[in-house]
Design a protein around this motif. Structure first.
Motif, PDB file in Angstrom:
ATOM      1  N   UNK A  24     -36.733  23.961 -48.565  1.00  0.00           N
ATOM      2  CA  UNK A  24     -36.289  22.896 -49.424  1.00  0.00           C
ATOM      3  C   UNK A  24     -37.303  22.680 -50.409  1.00  0.00           C
ATOM      4  N   UNK A  25     -38.026  23.660 -50.955  1.00  0.00           N
ATOM      5  CA  UNK A  25     -38.906  24.001 -52.178  1.00  0.00           C
ATOM      6  C   UNK A  25     -39.888  23.095 -52.027  1.00  0.00           C
ATOM      7  N   UNK A  26     -40.277  22.623 -50.744  1.00  0.00           N
ATOM      8  CA  UNK A  26     -41.521  21.954 -50.469  1.00  0.00           C
ATOM      9  C   UNK A  26     -41.214  20.537 -50.685  1.00  0.00           C
ATOM     10  N   UNK A  27     -40.051  20.092 -50.508  1.00  0.00           N
ATOM     11  CA  UNK A  27     -39.669  18.857 -51.014  1.00  0.00           C
ATOM     12  C   UNK A  27     -38.820  18.025 -49.729  1.00  0.00           C
ATOM     13  N   UNK A  28     -38.856  16.871 -49.428  1.00  0.00           N
ATOM     14  CA  UNK A  28     -38.210  16.164 -48.606  1.00  0.00           C
ATOM     15  C   UNK A  28     -37.615  14.859 -49.044  1.00  0.00           C
ATOM     16  N   UNK A  29     -36.234  15.000 -49.301  1.00  0.00           N
ATOM     17  CA  UNK A  29     -35.452  13.996 -49.873  1.00  0.00           C
ATOM     18  C   UNK A  29     -36.228  13.393 -51.175  1.00  0.00           C
ATOM     19  N   UNK A  30     -36.846  14.395 -51.932  1.00  0.00           N
ATOM     20  CA  UNK A  30     -37.228  14.409 -53.397  1.00  0.00           C
ATOM     21  C   UNK A  30     -38.820  13.982 -53.188  1.00  0.00           C
ATOM     22  N   UNK A  31     -39.332  13.881 -52.002  1.00  0.00           N
ATOM     23  CA  UNK A  31     -40.856  13.966 -52.054  1.00  0.00           C
ATOM     24  C   UNK A  31     -41.474  14.957 -51.885  1.00  0.00           C
ATOM     25  N   UNK A  32     -42.632  15.344 -52.518  1.00  0.00           N
ATOM     26  CA  UNK A  32     -43.360  16.467 -52.404  1.00  0.00           C
ATOM     27  C   UNK A  32     -44.153  16.267 -50.865  1.00  0.00           C
ATOM     28  N   UNK A  33     -44.589  17.659 -50.329  1.00  0.00           N
ATOM     29  CA  UNK A  33     -45.198  17.615 -49.310  1.00  0.00           C
ATOM     30  C   UNK A  33     -46.453  16.772 -49.269  1.00  0.00           C
ATOM     31  N   UNK A  34     -47.155  16.860 -50.284  1.00  0.00           N
ATOM     32  CA  UNK A  34     -48.523  15.858 -50.390  1.00  0.00           C
ATOM     33  C   UNK A  34     -48.268  14.277 -49.991  1.00  0.00           C
ATOM     34  N   UNK A 143     -49.833  14.895 -35.429  1.00  0.00           N
ATOM     35  CA  UNK A 143     -49.498  16.408 -36.182  1.00  0.00           C
ATOM     36  C   UNK A 143     -50.942  16.690 -37.249  1.00  0.00           C
ATOM     37  N   UNK A 144     -51.097  18.103 -37.126  1.00  0.00           N
ATOM     38  CA  UNK A 144     -52.126  18.573 -38.062  1.00  0.00           C
ATOM     39  C   UNK A 144     -51.517  18.498 -39.431  1.00  0.00           C
ATOM     40  N   UNK A 145     -51.835  17.480 -40.137  1.00  0.00           N
ATOM     41  CA  UNK A 145     -51.687  17.451 -41.656  1.00  0.00           C
ATOM     42  C   UNK A 145     -52.245  18.458 -42.573  1.00  0.00           C
ATOM     43  N   UNK A 146     -51.624  18.731 -43.754  1.00  0.00           N
ATOM     44  CA  UNK A 146     -52.324  19.646 -44.837  1.00  0.00           C
ATOM     45  C   UNK A 146     -53.578  18.878 -45.126  1.00  0.00           C
ATOM     46  N   UNK A 147     -54.585  19.753 -45.274  1.00  0.00           N
ATOM     47  CA  UNK A 147     -55.988  19.458 -45.422  1.00  0.00           C
ATOM     48  C   UNK A 147     -56.824  18.893 -44.116  1.00  0.00           C
ATOM     49  N   UNK A 148     -56.233  18.970 -42.976  1.00  0.00           N
ATOM     50  CA  UNK A 148     -56.978  18.522 -41.799  1.00  0.00           C
ATOM     51  C   UNK A 148     -57.426  20.044 -41.156  1.00  0.00           C
ATOM     52  N   UNK A 149     -58.286  19.808 -40.211  1.00  0.00           N
ATOM     53  CA  UNK A 149     -58.689  20.853 -39.488  1.00  0.00           C
ATOM     54  C   UNK A 149     -57.607  21.482 -38.445  1.00  0.00           C
ATOM     55  N   UNK A 150     -57.695  22.434 -37.887  1.00  0.00           N
ATOM     56  CA  UNK A 150     -56.672  22.829 -36.836  1.00  0.00           C
ATOM     57  C   UNK A 150     -57.480  23.181 -35.555  1.00  0.00           C
TER      58      UNK A 150
END
Length: 230
Positions: A24-34, A143-150
């Motif tokens: 979806x181009x990095x979007x969820x119902x108009x919201x950016x992944x960030x 969930x491991x979010x973007x910006x968090x350690x794995x």
């Protein structure tokens, strides 16, 4: 018994009907992944983040494994199989795979915002504001979010290093650190790659490329492995 280690990504889940940010181009119902999948998003708009994961969790409960998931589960009757997945759904487990390492967490679980070791299986699909852990802090998606350690990266590396055969399915090998796992595979181990668009990193010896979806490529790989190694 030879050991197969499989790295799977969003592509195999998408074939079962799960939406992905990439689709979806990095979007969820108009919201950016960030806006829905980062610690900053959680701090800024907890209600939005909870709703995002509630909807993903609801969808994950409704979908079923596809032939790609089933092929990997069937390999367990002939090989030792370990799956390392970037996916947060339980489709591999639903298919019957018994050893699955989730790099980025699990949508069906929640954990304490105070103590990350307090992890719970969520009953149903909805996590609400005010749902708390045993220590009294708000629960968040496991969930491991973007910006968090794995945190599962090191165990994943150990699995990959022990592989006699390595399979990559449904991932573009561009999301790090997961994409680096292929670098830890022994050079002599055969590497099977299945994806509609083969990643550019797949050059060199011992690569077998299937330029197609995981749902059709993995059953072919399963048959090839059984024929060649048994």
């Amino acid at each position: 018994m030879q050991k197969i280690v499989v790295l799977t990504g969003a592509g195999i889940s998408a074939e079962s009907g799960l939406k992905t940010f990439r689709d979806s181009g990095g979007l969820w119902e108009g919201h950016d992944v960030t806006q829905v999948a980062t610690p900053e998003a959680w701090a800024r708009d907890r209600t939005l983040v909870l709703e995002f994961y509630n909807q993903r969790r609801k969808q994950a409960l409704e979908v079923k494994p596809n032939p790609g998931h089933l092929a990997l589960a069937e390999l367990e009757s002939k090989f030792e199989v370990s799956i390392v997945t970037q996916n947060i759904d339980a489709l591999h487990e639903k298919a019957g795979s018994s050893k699955v390492l989730h790099l980025h967490g699990e949508i069906s679980k929640v954990r304490s915002t105070e103590d990350p070791n307090l992890v719970y299986e969520l009953d149903g699909w909805e996590l609400k504001e005010g749902d708390k852990c045993d220590k009294g802090s708000q629960l968040r998606p496991h969930i491991v979010w973007f910006g968090e350690a794995v945190p599962m990266m090191e165990p994943a590396i150990q699995e990959v290093m022990s592989a006699d055969i390595f399979i990559v399915a449904g991932t573009s090998l561009v999301v790090y650190p997961a994409a680096s796992l292929i670098d830890f595979v022994r050079s002599e181990a055969p590497k099977f790659i299945v994806d509609p668009k083969i990643p550019e990193v797949t050059v060199g010896n011992n690569f077998y490329l299937y330029e197609e979806p995981a749902s059709t490529g993995l059953p072919k790989i399963k048959d090839q492995l059984i024929q060649e190694y048994l």
